[in-house]
Design an enzyme around this catalytic site. Sequence first.
Site, mmCIF file in Angstrom:
data_model
loop_
_atom_site.group_PDB
_atom_site.id
_atom_site.type_symbol
_atom_site.label_atom_id
_atom_site.label_comp_id
_atom_site.label_asym_id
_atom_site.label_seq_id
_atom_site.Cartn_x
_atom_site.Cartn_y
_atom_site.Cartn_z
ATOM 1 N N LYS A 34 7.716 56.942 27.358
ATOM 2 C CA LYS A 34 8.135 56.587 28.722
ATOM 3 C C LYS A 34 6.920 56.291 29.578
ATOM 4 C CE LYS A 34 9.521 59.687 31.857
ATOM 5 N NZ LYS A 34 8.839 59.376 33.147
ATOM 6 N N ASP A 61 10.288 53.537 33.272
ATOM 7 C CA ASP A 61 11.021 54.409 34.196
ATOM 8 C C ASP A 61 10.493 54.219 35.624
ATOM 9 O OD1 ASP A 61 12.526 56.514 35.284
ATOM 10 O OD2 ASP A 61 11.032 58.019 34.706
ATOM 11 N N LYS A 63 12.771 53.274 38.207
ATOM 12 C CA LYS A 63 13.872 53.632 39.100
ATOM 13 C C LYS A 63 14.021 52.633 40.256
ATOM 14 C CE LYS A 63 13.162 58.588 38.201
ATOM 15 N NZ LYS A 63 11.863 58.502 37.478
ATOM 16 N N ASP A 66 16.517 48.712 45.580
ATOM 17 C CA ASP A 66 16.170 47.761 46.628
ATOM 18 C C ASP A 66 17.359 46.833 46.800
ATOM 19 O OD1 ASP A 66 14.622 46.007 48.381
ATOM 20 O OD2 ASP A 66 12.835 46.870 47.431
ATOM 21 N N THR A 120 16.407 65.303 38.461
ATOM 22 C CA THR A 120 16.446 66.679 37.970
ATOM 23 C C THR A 120 15.545 67.608 38.760
ATOM 24 O OG1 THR A 120 14.830 66.020 36.283
ATOM 25 C CG2 THR A 120 17.140 66.111 35.618
ATOM 26 N N ARG A 211 5.041 67.666 28.929
ATOM 27 C CA ARG A 211 3.964 68.604 28.609
ATOM 28 C C ARG A 211 4.201 69.382 27.319
ATOM 29 N NH1 ARG A 211 5.450 69.702 34.054
ATOM 30 N NH2 ARG A 211 4.201 68.477 35.519
#
Length: 233
Positions: A34, A61, A63, A66, A120, A211
């Site tokens: 990603k 990614d 997002k 607009d 999230t 991570r």
Amino acid sequence: MVDNKALIVALDFDDIDSVLRLTDQLDPSLCRVKVGKQLFTRVGPSAVEQLVKLGFDVFLDLKFHDIPNTVANAVSAAADLGVWMTNVHASGGSSMMNAAREALVGRQNKPLLTAVTVLTSMAEADLAEVGFQGAALARVVALAKLTEKAGLDGVVCSAQEASELRKVVDPAFALVTPGIRLKGDAMGDQKRVVDPAAAIAAGANYLVMGRSITAATDPIAAIKRILSSLEPE
């Protein structure tokens, strides 16, 4: 059956050298990657192009959120980079999502187009602060239904909502779930988190992990352990 590349590794780095040091340790047949706002803003489209050349399926990614024409052009530009998946914000509404979908019509290698429901990192108190009343789940379900009606391929949601979404969307509708953590991992800035096996059991198709893999001493060994945990006993 679990997708053999259900894992999407979040490349949250500031420079391409760090990315390439990690991807040298990864196997494109075992995971996808990603590219988000941090890396894309620092490095630009060349980061995506280099990863595609290395054989990785790339989830871009960004997002997009607009006016419809702007989002349609952005989605088209993402497709030109050869990405496997890109996304928009479902809260942009039907007109925006329809424009994004239509921008991909007729493409031979059309990327999956998904829509973000509720980040999230947001709990119900955060939603209330910006004017959304009620449970986060109700908001996610409503946005997922709107996304499916607009003809997109799936949504980005917390795995905590996956089991409820599976009751109301088509089985082929993809659920992409960030906020995946191994037991014992720090939550970081995520608030609605789930471990990998529980996410798949709940109905998630793709797991975004950062991570837990990128900070591991042996990232490919970490991926193999995670994938092994997803297989039914």
